[in-house]
Design an enzyme around this catalytic site. Structure first.
Site, PDB file in Angstrom:
ATOM      1  N   GLU A 169      37.849  52.437  38.427  1.00 17.00           N
ATOM      2  CA  GLU A 169      36.909  51.541  39.105  1.00 17.00           C
ATOM      3  C   GLU A 169      35.911  52.358  39.918  1.00 17.00           C
ATOM      4  OE1 GLU A 169      38.111  47.702  40.670  1.00 17.00           O
ATOM      5  OE2 GLU A 169      37.496  48.412  42.663  1.00 17.00           O
ATOM      6  N   HIS A 188      32.532  43.313  37.787  1.00 18.68           N
ATOM      7  CA  HIS A 188      33.034  42.361  38.780  1.00 18.68           C
ATOM      8  C   HIS A 188      31.993  41.259  38.989  1.00 18.68           C
ATOM      9  CE1 HIS A 188      36.203  44.982  41.032  1.00 18.68           C
ATOM     10  NE2 HIS A 188      36.165  45.261  39.736  1.00 18.68           N
ATOM     11  N   ASP A 221      51.071  31.972  46.085  1.00 15.27           N
ATOM     12  CA  ASP A 221      49.863  32.157  45.269  1.00 15.27           C
ATOM     13  C   ASP A 221      50.071  31.813  43.799  1.00 15.27           C
ATOM     14  OD1 ASP A 221      48.753  33.258  47.596  1.00 15.27           O
ATOM     15  OD2 ASP A 221      49.502  35.250  47.070  1.00 15.27           O
TER      16      ASP A 221
END
Length: 610
Positions: free
Chosen positions: A21, A81, A172
């Site tokens: 990344e 992203h 979550d």
């Protein structure tokens, strides 16, 4: 271009892979040097690379350009992203359209942080993208299966900072199920250091009664440890639990010796990768590195791990003579020891040596990764977390800490409380407390803040202390460190112009000053550079990890004034506090002063007797 899922499918059933990344640096020179770094790191054969997206689309053009370069020029499978909270639908549509035009076929769909401010407590009904699942559904609706879509997961549970104890991945789980059902192709996790928690999380997903996670790729996000300070800071910001065994390994070496910390960090990551791969019975076989635009630690991990050890072994070839391969070289030496470009020609890797100056600079960038005060030419110069401008604390806590100041005297008092340790954090700081060196000049700083010079950065002068000094030490053992005194503060416009006359007559000071309107003043040339920290160590050239110059000051000034606006958003627009902060944003200057007489530790403070 192929998608990430297609590339994974082309691998053997248990064949491991890795990905990187990167984020767009803030400066043009940083971007250019990142491109050179990308060309090198591409030769390590990552399965794909991620390019981050600044908060609110703040880096949209840079992110798209960087992703397009990775795709078209470097031939890398690239994932862009994309955040959706508080994002105009027009920006999302334009980004997706441009991504398709540029051959980008992978999107990591993220919610992003919601904006702060009373008017935002209840999201407006017209907002189309409140959560990542809305973005996933929209991409599938508009583009079918053209884009491969990834979504985020939190092995330790999502935390917004207001109640870290409430983190629980089970809470979550319904949201992750919803995103997966909506069309997610792979799952990528937040960074973590607790391998046990990740393994339990992966097991929970695989065994879920719905069966929806049985075969979807789950890719753990890993952060190489480059320095002890950045490791602690990032773990705190992401609410990542730090196991005792990890801390014990790091505590076994001096926290100021970046080289030793980096080596221990490599061992920690290698162990994490090996455990995850083996204890999940090879179900998890992809590993994503949050590189922070740094390459050396990643290269060391890839070279040392038995799981993701890259098969590529570059060979150095003379460029001046027509001859065959001279000698093999390791990946680390190619990436970190001065090879600026690598070209693969008919199975022969041709390494082009960098210039001596370039080699020295690039080694320094990775040996001493910079924070805000760093080298603006470094690929790692900029916003590393993708969150953009932030107060670093939740809105509710910010209001508890700072109250509702209505006068500049109230603002001064907050800065003074912070310096004296009775206030934990300011909008320009994080909840780490003041450094020991700042406490040494507390009296001088308090005096200036009482005069309305609100200090946000400072350091005392140091003339040759040992690199293992408890307060000022950094770098390898048996070295000596130096630093010039500097100070940075916000000041009213009329005070600034009075101070400017004094600065113009100072033979030993350099300064930069600017406001939110773009006005800029300095007694330096645009190409001038101030080294404000440097070290002399055995067997290496003088290292200058921190420099201040025009480009870096302007980049930080823009961010510093934006933080005032973030603070303002906590209050109703018609309130006295909102008007006060807006006045400060519109009329104050940010000033940075460096005193070059580092031998005289009182030189800067005597100069500022105003």
């Amino acid at each position: 271009m192929t998608t990430i899922i297609e590339r994974i499918a082309a691998l053997g059933p248990e064949e491991p892979f890795f990905s990187f990344e990167f984020f767009p640096p803030k400066t043009d020179s940083g971007v250019q040097n990142l491109i050179a770094r990308l060309r090198r790191m591409a030769q390590l054969n990552p399965l794909f690379v991620n390019i981050t997206w600044g908060a609110g689309g703040s880096t949209v053009s840079k992110s798209l350009d960087l992703a397009a370069l990775c795709t078209s020029e470097l031939g890398l499978t690239t994932c862009l992203h994309l955040t959706c909270t508080n994002m105009e639908k027009k920006i999302i549509d334009e980004t997706l359209s441009l991504a398709k035009q540029k051959g980008i076929r992978n999107i990591l769909a993220l919610r992003g942080d919601p904006p702060r401010g009373e008017e935002y407590w209840t999201p407006p009904e017209s907002q189309e993208f409140m959560y990542a699942v809305d973005l996933v559904r929209y991409i599938r609706q508009e583009y079918g299966n053209y884009f491969c879509i990834g979504v985020a997961a939190y092995p330790e549970g999502y935390a917004d900072g207001s109640n870290p104890e409430a983190q629980d991945p089970k809470i979550d789980l319904p949201y992750l199920i919803e995103k997966t059902v909506a069309g997610a192709d792979f799952i990528m996790t937040q960074l973590f250091f607790d391998t046990d928690k990740f393994i339990a999380f992966e097991k929970m997903l695989r065994e879920h009664e719905s069966g929806i996670f049985r075969s979807i790729p789950i890719i753990p996000g890993l952060l190489p440890i480059n320095t002890y300070q950045s490791f602690i800071r990032t773990a705190k910001l992401s609410h990542a639990h730090l196991p005792d065994r990890v801390l014990e390994k790091l505590d076994a070496v001096p926290s100021t010796d970046d080289e030793q910390v980096k080596q221990v960090g490599v061992d920690i990551l290698v162990e994490m990768i090996d455990r995850i791969y083996n204890e999940t019975c090879h179900r998890v076989r992809g590993f994503h590195f949050y590189t922070l635009n740094l390459e050396r630690s990643v290269a060391l991990i890839l070279d040392k791990s038995n799981v993701v050890k890259t098969p590529l072994r570059l060979k150095l070839v003379s460029q001046n003579k027509e001859q065959k391969i001279e000698k093999p070289v390791s990946i680390e030496s190619v990436l970190a020891d001065g090879v600026k470009d690598v070209k693969i020609t008919e199975k022969v890797a041709v390494a082009v040596p960098a210039s001596e100056a370039s080699m020295t600079a690039e080694a320094s960038w990775d040996d001493f990764p910079n924070g805000r005060w760093g080298d603006p030419r470094s690929p790692a110069y900029g916003e590393i977390d993708g969150y953009g401008v932030t107060l670093h604390v939740p809105a509710k806590r910010a209001l508890e800490l700072w109250g509702s100041p209505e006068t500049t005297a109230d603002i001064s008092e907050l800065f003074i409380q912070y310096l004296r340790g009775t206030l934990q954090v300011l909008p320009w700081s994080e909840e780490e407390g003041l450094s020991p060196e700042t406490k040494l000049i507390e009296g001088d700083l308090v005096r200036l803040n009482k005069l309305g010079l609100w200090t946000v950065a400072s350091q005392p002068a140091v003339n040759g202390l040992r690199s293992d000094d408890n307060i000022f030490g950094w770098g390898p053992r048996n070295g000596y460190v130096f630093q010039k005194a500097l100070i940075e503060f916000f000041v009213p416009e009329n005070t600034w112009f009075t101070l400017k006359e004094k600065l113009q007559g100072g033979d030993s000071v350099s300064y930069y000053a600017g406001n939110s309107r773009g006005d800029f003043f300095s007694n330096m040339n645009a190409s001038d550079v101030n080294a404000v920290t440097w070290g002399v160590f055995p067997n290496r050239e003088v290292v200058q990890p921190t420099i201040i110059e025009e480009q870096s000051f302007k980049a930080w000034s823009e961010e510093a004034f934006a933080i005032w606006k973030e603070w303002q958003r906590l209050y109703p627009r018609t309130s006295k506090t909102s008007h006060l902060i807006n006045m400060i944003h519109e009329s104050y200057y940010l000033v940075s002063i460096i005193h070059h007489d580092y031998v005289n530790t009182n030189a800067l403070w005597n100069f500022l007797q105003i």
